[in-house]
Design a protein around this motif. Structure first.
Motif, PDB file in Angstrom:
ATOM      1  N   ASP A  55      -1.648 -15.315  -3.260  1.00  0.00           N
ATOM      2  CA  ASP A  55      -0.201 -15.471  -3.262  1.00  0.00           C
ATOM      3  C   ASP A  55       0.294 -16.201  -2.016  1.00  0.00           C
ATOM      4  N   ALA A  56      -0.381 -17.266  -1.662  1.00  0.00           N
ATOM      5  CA  ALA A  56      -0.022 -18.020  -0.461  1.00  0.00           C
ATOM      6  C   ALA A  56       1.371 -18.640  -0.559  1.00  0.00           C
ATOM      7  N   SER A  57       1.832 -18.941  -1.764  1.00  0.00           N
ATOM      8  CA  SER A  57       3.135 -19.568  -1.935  1.00  0.00           C
ATOM      9  C   SER A  57       4.293 -18.614  -1.646  1.00  0.00           C
ATOM     10  N   GLU A  58       4.052 -17.345  -1.725  1.00  0.00           N
ATOM     11  CA  GLU A  58       5.094 -16.334  -1.502  1.00  0.00           C
ATOM     12  C   GLU A  58       4.929 -15.703  -0.123  1.00  0.00           C
ATOM     13  N   ASN A  59       4.701 -16.510   0.892  1.00  0.00           N
ATOM     14  CA  ASN A  59       4.366 -16.020   2.222  1.00  0.00           C
ATOM     15  C   ASN A  59       5.410 -15.068   2.794  1.00  0.00           C
ATOM     16  N   ASN A  60       6.699 -15.371   2.655  1.00  0.00           N
ATOM     17  CA  ASN A  60       7.752 -14.527   3.219  1.00  0.00           C
ATOM     18  C   ASN A  60       7.791 -13.156   2.550  1.00  0.00           C
ATOM     19  N   VAL A  61       7.753 -13.113   1.226  1.00  0.00           N
ATOM     20  CA  VAL A  61       7.736 -11.856   0.482  1.00  0.00           C
ATOM     21  C   VAL A  61       6.485 -11.071   0.838  1.00  0.00           C
ATOM     22  N   SER A  62       5.378 -11.780   0.893  1.00  0.00           N
ATOM     23  CA  SER A  62       4.096 -11.159   1.208  1.00  0.00           C
ATOM     24  C   SER A  62       4.108 -10.527   2.599  1.00  0.00           C
ATOM     25  N   GLN A  63       4.614 -11.241   3.584  1.00  0.00           N
ATOM     26  CA  GLN A  63       4.627 -10.722   4.952  1.00  0.00           C
ATOM     27  C   GLN A  63       5.492  -9.475   5.071  1.00  0.00           C
ATOM     28  N   ILE A  64       6.638  -9.466   4.411  1.00  0.00           N
ATOM     29  CA  ILE A  64       7.507  -8.288   4.431  1.00  0.00           C
ATOM     30  C   ILE A  64       6.797  -7.104   3.770  1.00  0.00           C
ATOM     31  N   PHE A  65       6.111  -7.370   2.661  1.00  0.00           N
ATOM     32  CA  PHE A  65       5.369  -6.309   1.964  1.00  0.00           C
ATOM     33  C   PHE A  65       4.295  -5.712   2.867  1.00  0.00           C
ATOM     34  N   TRP A  66       3.503  -6.570   3.523  1.00  0.00           N
ATOM     35  CA  TRP A  66       2.426  -6.055   4.382  1.00  0.00           C
ATOM     36  C   TRP A  66       2.982  -5.304   5.585  1.00  0.00           C
ATOM     37  N   ASN A  67       4.084  -5.770   6.138  1.00  0.00           N
ATOM     38  CA  ASN A  67       4.721  -5.038   7.235  1.00  0.00           C
ATOM     39  C   ASN A  67       5.153  -3.654   6.770  1.00  0.00           C
ATOM     40  N   HIS A  68       5.650  -3.582   5.554  1.00  0.00           N
ATOM     41  CA  HIS A  68       6.059  -2.298   4.983  1.00  0.00           C
ATOM     42  C   HIS A  68       4.845  -1.374   4.819  1.00  0.00           C
ATOM     43  N   MET A  69       3.720  -1.930   4.398  1.00  0.00           N
ATOM     44  CA  MET A  69       2.487  -1.133   4.249  1.00  0.00           C
ATOM     45  C   MET A  69       2.047  -0.561   5.594  1.00  0.00           C
ATOM     46  N   VAL A  70       2.140  -1.374   6.631  1.00  0.00           N
ATOM     47  CA  VAL A  70       1.776  -0.924   7.979  1.00  0.00           C
ATOM     48  C   VAL A  70       2.721   0.189   8.417  1.00  0.00           C
ATOM     49  N   ASP A  71       4.019   0.003   8.196  1.00  0.00           N
ATOM     50  CA  ASP A  71       5.010   1.008   8.571  1.00  0.00           C
ATOM     51  C   ASP A  71       4.757   2.345   7.886  1.00  0.00           C
ATOM     52  N   ARG A  72       4.255   2.301   6.677  1.00  0.00           N
ATOM     53  CA  ARG A  72       3.974   3.526   5.928  1.00  0.00           C
ATOM     54  C   ARG A  72       2.629   4.150   6.298  1.00  0.00           C
ATOM     55  N   GLY A  73       1.865   3.471   7.131  1.00  0.00           N
ATOM     56  CA  GLY A  73       0.577   4.012   7.551  1.00  0.00           C
ATOM     57  C   GLY A  73      -0.522   3.865   6.516  1.00  0.00           C
ATOM     58  N   LEU A  74      -0.393   2.852   5.657  1.00  0.00           N
ATOM     59  CA  LEU A  74      -1.398   2.645   4.616  1.00  0.00           C
ATOM     60  C   LEU A  74      -2.493   1.671   5.037  1.00  0.00           C
ATOM     61  N   MET A  75      -2.480   1.280   6.311  1.00  0.00           N
ATOM     62  CA  MET A  75      -3.542   0.453   6.888  1.00  0.00           C
ATOM     63  C   MET A  75      -4.022   1.126   8.164  1.00  0.00           C
ATOM     64  N   LEU A  76      -5.325   1.180   8.336  1.00  0.00           N
ATOM     65  CA  LEU A  76      -5.881   1.717   9.574  1.00  0.00           C
ATOM     66  C   LEU A  76      -5.640   0.734  10.714  1.00  0.00           C
ATOM     67  N   ARG A  77      -5.587   1.249  11.900  1.00  0.00           N
ATOM     68  CA  ARG A  77      -5.395   0.405  13.086  1.00  0.00           C
ATOM     69  C   ARG A  77      -6.491  -0.663  13.170  1.00  0.00           C
TER      70      ARG A  77
END
Length: 88
Positions: A55-77
């Motif tokens: 989904d490289a074409s949706e970079n802005n949507v993608s980045q917001i989504f991944w930031n949200h995942m980090v905020d929720r603690g769904l990614m390890l450090r």
């Protein structure tokens, strides 16, 4: 999902959450992410790469989504550090 007899893993939950997020259904995405957190399903580097490449074409949507995942603690450090190294 479980009510319908479907068991899920990180790939399924992340795919569904991202699809809902992308079409603007944040509350549906949020409930899926809550279930992910409850089940302690985490995002791996490999899973992140798959989504980022597809989904490289949706970079802005993608980045917001991944930031949200980090905020929720769904990614390890450790995973976040590896992803940051990939982006450099």
């Amino acid at each position: 999902m479980e009510g319908k007899g479907i068991s899920g893993d990180s790939v399924i939950y992340t795919s569904l959450a991202y699809a809902y997020w992308k079409v603007g259904k944040a509350s549906a995405a949020s409930s899926i992410l809550e279930e992910m957190a409850r089940r302690r399903l985490m995002i791996t580097v490999k899973l992140y790469r798959c989504f980022s490449a597809s989904d490289a074409s949706e970079n802005n949507v993608s980045q917001i989504f991944w930031n949200h995942m980090v905020d929720r603690g769904l990614m390890l450090r450790h995973t976040m550090n590896k992803i940051q190294q990939m982006l450099i």
